[in-house]
Scaffold this motif. Structure first.
Motif, PDB file in Angstrom:
ATOM      1  N   ASN A  91       0.895  -1.406   0.097  1.00  0.00           N
ATOM      2  CA  ASN A  91       0.045   0.054   0.050  1.00  0.00           C
ATOM      3  C   ASN A  91       0.871   1.232   0.137  1.00  0.00           C
ATOM      4  O   ASN A  91       1.890   1.167   0.351  1.00  0.00           O
ATOM      5  CB  ASN A  91      -0.974  -0.065   1.241  1.00  0.00           C
ATOM      6  N   GLY A  92       0.154   2.373  -0.311  1.00  0.00           N
ATOM      7  CA  GLY A  92       0.752   3.684  -0.228  1.00  0.00           C
ATOM      8  C   GLY A  92       2.256   3.776  -1.174  1.00  0.00           C
ATOM      9  O   GLY A  92       2.541   3.397  -2.111  1.00  0.00           O
ATOM     10  N   ALA A  93       3.198   4.206  -0.172  1.00  0.00           N
ATOM     11  CA  ALA A  93       4.566   4.450  -0.610  1.00  0.00           C
ATOM     12  C   ALA A  93       5.338   3.391  -1.373  1.00  0.00           C
ATOM     13  O   ALA A  93       5.964   3.479  -2.313  1.00  0.00           O
ATOM     14  CB  ALA A  93       5.463   5.420   0.152  1.00  0.00           C
ATOM     15  N   THR A  94       4.955   2.304  -0.630  1.00  0.00           N
ATOM     16  CA  THR A  94       5.525   1.020  -0.941  1.00  0.00           C
ATOM     17  C   THR A  94       5.116   0.457  -2.257  1.00  0.00           C
ATOM     18  O   THR A  94       5.978   0.375  -3.269  1.00  0.00           O
ATOM     19  CB  THR A  94       5.356  -0.132   0.179  1.00  0.00           C
ATOM     20  N   ALA A  95       3.759   0.719  -2.553  1.00  0.00           N
ATOM     21  CA  ALA A  95       3.258   0.084  -3.715  1.00  0.00           C
ATOM     22  C   ALA A  95       3.866   1.040  -4.802  1.00  0.00           C
ATOM     23  O   ALA A  95       3.852   0.581  -6.010  1.00  0.00           O
ATOM     24  CB  ALA A  95       1.878   0.285  -3.647  1.00  0.00           C
ATOM     25  N   GLU A  96       3.844   2.559  -4.447  1.00  0.00           N
ATOM     26  CA  GLU A  96       4.208   3.610  -5.497  1.00  0.00           C
ATOM     27  C   GLU A  96       5.635   2.987  -5.997  1.00  0.00           C
ATOM     28  O   GLU A  96       6.078   2.960  -7.292  1.00  0.00           O
ATOM     29  CB  GLU A  96       4.077   4.781  -5.210  1.00  0.00           C
ATOM     30  N   LEU A  97       6.605   2.794  -4.993  1.00  0.00           N
ATOM     31  CA  LEU A  97       7.890   2.492  -5.453  1.00  0.00           C
ATOM     32  C   LEU A  97       7.993   1.179  -6.305  1.00  0.00           C
ATOM     33  O   LEU A  97       9.109   1.154  -7.051  1.00  0.00           O
ATOM     34  CB  LEU A  97       8.574   2.541  -4.002  1.00  0.00           C
ATOM     35  N   ALA A  98       7.219   0.382  -5.744  1.00  0.00           N
ATOM     36  CA  ALA A  98       7.324  -0.963  -6.483  1.00  0.00           C
ATOM     37  C   ALA A  98       6.880  -0.725  -7.856  1.00  0.00           C
ATOM     38  O   ALA A  98       7.723  -1.461  -8.756  1.00  0.00           O
ATOM     39  CB  ALA A  98       6.489  -2.176  -5.832  1.00  0.00           C
ATOM     40  N   SER A  99       5.983  -0.172  -7.940  1.00  0.00           N
ATOM     41  CA  SER A  99       5.540   0.227  -9.521  1.00  0.00           C
ATOM     42  C   SER A  99       6.325   0.787 -10.223  1.00  0.00           C
ATOM     43  O   SER A  99       6.577   0.460 -11.468  1.00  0.00           O
ATOM     44  CB  SER A  99       4.182   1.017  -9.421  1.00  0.00           C
ATOM     45  N   LEU A 100       7.239   1.882  -9.636  1.00  0.00           N
ATOM     46  CA  LEU A 100       8.234   2.643 -10.572  1.00  0.00           C
ATOM     47  C   LEU A 100       9.192   1.851 -11.051  1.00  0.00           C
ATOM     48  O   LEU A 100       9.842   1.478 -12.191  1.00  0.00           O
ATOM     49  CB  LEU A 100       8.789   3.871  -9.497  1.00  0.00           C
ATOM     50  N   LEU A 101       9.984   0.976  -9.883  1.00  0.00           N
ATOM     51  CA  LEU A 101      11.085   0.163 -10.078  1.00  0.00           C
ATOM     52  C   LEU A 101      10.663  -1.164 -10.960  1.00  0.00           C
ATOM     53  O   LEU A 101      11.354  -1.508 -11.567  1.00  0.00           O
ATOM     54  CB  LEU A 101      11.778  -0.267  -8.835  1.00  0.00           C
ATOM     55  N   GLY A 102       9.325  -1.437 -10.812  1.00  0.00           N
ATOM     56  CA  GLY A 102       9.019  -2.741 -11.246  1.00  0.00           C
ATOM     57  C   GLY A 102       8.994  -2.503 -13.071  1.00  0.00           C
ATOM     58  O   GLY A 102       8.932  -3.661 -13.718  1.00  0.00           O
ATOM     59  N   SER A 103       8.988  -1.332 -13.683  1.00  0.00           N
ATOM     60  CA  SER A 103       8.938  -1.000 -14.848  1.00  0.00           C
ATOM     61  C   SER A 103      10.299  -1.192 -15.470  1.00  0.00           C
ATOM     62  O   SER A 103      10.393  -1.134 -16.756  1.00  0.00           O
ATOM     63  CB  SER A 103       8.437   0.139 -15.264  1.00  0.00           C
ATOM     64  N   VAL A 152       8.894   2.238   4.583  1.00  0.00           N
ATOM     65  CA  VAL A 152       8.943   3.145   3.514  1.00  0.00           C
ATOM     66  C   VAL A 152       7.925   4.386   3.608  1.00  0.00           C
ATOM     67  O   VAL A 152       6.713   4.245   3.892  1.00  0.00           O
ATOM     68  CB  VAL A 152       8.579   2.341   2.366  1.00  0.00           C
ATOM     69  N   SER A 153       8.712   5.494   3.322  1.00  0.00           N
ATOM     70  CA  SER A 153       7.858   6.648   3.089  1.00  0.00           C
ATOM     71  C   SER A 153       8.242   7.273   1.630  1.00  0.00           C
ATOM     72  O   SER A 153       9.221   7.040   1.319  1.00  0.00           O
ATOM     73  CB  SER A 153       8.156   7.681   4.445  1.00  0.00           C
ATOM     74  N   GLY A 154       7.204   8.207   1.343  1.00  0.00           N
ATOM     75  CA  GLY A 154       7.472   8.877   0.189  1.00  0.00           C
ATOM     76  C   GLY A 154       6.956  10.385   0.410  1.00  0.00           C
ATOM     77  O   GLY A 154       5.935  10.792   1.197  1.00  0.00           O
ATOM     78  N   ARG A 155       7.387  11.235  -0.727  1.00  0.00           N
ATOM     79  CA  ARG A 155       6.989  12.502  -0.801  1.00  0.00           C
ATOM     80  C   ARG A 155       7.309  13.089  -2.135  1.00  0.00           C
ATOM     81  O   ARG A 155       8.129  12.712  -2.720  1.00  0.00           O
ATOM     82  CB  ARG A 155       7.625  13.465   0.265  1.00  0.00           C
ATOM     83  N   GLU A 156       6.319  14.033  -2.386  1.00  0.00           N
ATOM     84  CA  GLU A 156       6.478  14.629  -3.873  1.00  0.00           C
ATOM     85  C   GLU A 156       7.302  15.998  -3.643  1.00  0.00           C
ATOM     86  O   GLU A 156       6.470  17.011  -3.226  1.00  0.00           O
ATOM     87  CB  GLU A 156       5.116  14.871  -4.281  1.00  0.00           C
ATOM     88  N   VAL A 157       8.163  16.017  -4.242  1.00  0.00           N
ATOM     89  CA  VAL A 157       9.161  17.244  -4.147  1.00  0.00           C
ATOM     90  C   VAL A 157       8.601  18.367  -5.209  1.00  0.00           C
ATOM     91  O   VAL A 157       8.579  19.601  -4.967  1.00  0.00           O
ATOM     92  CB  VAL A 157      10.446  16.995  -4.477  1.00  0.00           C
ATOM     93  N   SER A 158       8.144  18.013  -6.293  1.00  0.00           N
ATOM     94  CA  SER A 158       7.662  18.861  -7.427  1.00  0.00           C
ATOM     95  C   SER A 158       6.748  17.826  -8.376  1.00  0.00           C
ATOM     96  O   SER A 158       6.676  16.678  -8.381  1.00  0.00           O
ATOM     97  CB  SER A 158       8.645  19.579  -8.087  1.00  0.00           C
ATOM     98  N   ASP A 159       6.377  18.452  -9.277  1.00  0.00           N
ATOM     99  CA  ASP A 159       5.508  17.625 -10.278  1.00  0.00           C
ATOM    100  C   ASP A 159       6.398  16.449 -11.000  1.00  0.00           C
ATOM    101  O   ASP A 159       5.910  15.456 -11.230  1.00  0.00           O
ATOM    102  CB  ASP A 159       4.960  18.663 -11.404  1.00  0.00           C
ATOM    103  N   ASP A 160       8.002  16.639 -11.035  1.00  0.00           N
ATOM    104  CA  ASP A 160       8.516  15.786 -11.579  1.00  0.00           C
ATOM    105  C   ASP A 160       9.364  14.892 -10.761  1.00  0.00           C
ATOM    106  O   ASP A 160      10.138  14.022 -11.245  1.00  0.00           O
ATOM    107  CB  ASP A 160       9.471  16.556 -12.615  1.00  0.00           C
TER     108      ASP A 160
END
Length: 219
Positions: free
Chosen positions: A32-44, A138-146
């Motif tokens: 869930n959350g940041a972990t799932a987002e990180l896994a999705s990014l690196l999974g590509s 695992v935690s995450g934050r959006e620094v900017s749009d990119d």
């Protein structure tokens, strides 16, 4: 063996931390959350190649080491790391073992990656992890749009690193910042990034001259 690991701590731990990031990201199901987002990014990422600069800063903020090199990774479990002179070193993993070649020492050290890695924290970093949330906060934050940042903090007290921060720009891994248990900060900045280009399996082999001492870690 412990003296060897400490001598090459910043390079070896950072290299294997990268290997962990690449090899442990495939399973996003149930996260869930940041972990799932990180896994999705690196999974590509099927393959990842880049040049890098690694800067190591001690607890007083003084730079103690700067190295340049290149790396490549290919799923599942293939990894190659090379640093340039004067701190030349080669680290290769086939998912079952890690070979570290030090030309200056004319020495190759081979570490087995099996259940025993749990007693060797540095090598634990290169293992397959089915669920990041079992091992890391695992935690995450959006620094900017990119720009997106993720921080991994080991739940185990035996880990050689305290925190690992990954920075992505437009979904490309651009930087790793690792705080180790010796209060050193290692910053790994990537350039000339190439994602998902074909890389032959033969690129993940270690070549060294005859007569080099080969030390096998059987502990």
């Amino acid at each position: 063996m412990q003296q060897y690991l400490l001598k090459h701590l910043s390079t070896l731990v950072t290299a294997l931390a990268f290997a962990l990031v690449f090899s442990s990201s495939a399973a996003a199901v149930g996260q869930n959350g940041a972990t799932a987002e990180l896994a999705s990014l690196l999974g590509s990422y099927e393959t990842y190649q880049a040049d890098f600069i690694q800067i190591v800063v001690n607890e007083n903020g003084s730079k103690v080491q700067e190295t340049r090199g290149s790396l490549k990774a290919k799923r599942p479990g293939l990894f190659y790391w090379e640093t340039s002179a004067p701190l030349s070193q080669f680290i290769v993993s086939d998912g079952n073992s890690v070979e570290v070649y030090d030309p200056d020492l004319e020495q190759v050290t081979v570490h087995n990656l099996d259940d025993r890695v749990q007693t060797t924290p540095a090598l634990l970093l290169s293992g397959e992890v089915d669920n990041l949330e079992d091992t890391y906060r695992v935690s995450g934050r959006e620094v900017s749009d990119d720009i997106r940042e993720f921080t991994l903090e080991p739940k185990s007290e035996d880990s050689l690193f305290v925190s690992l921060r990954l920075t992505f720009f437009k979904n490309e891994l651009q930087e790793m910042r690792m705080q180790d248990s010796l209060s050193q900060l290692s910053v790994l900045s990537f350039d000339h990034i190439r994602l998902n280009e074909a890389v032959e399996k033969s690129a993940f082999t270690l070549e060294y001259p005859e007569g080099v001492d080969v030390i096998r870690d059987e502990s």
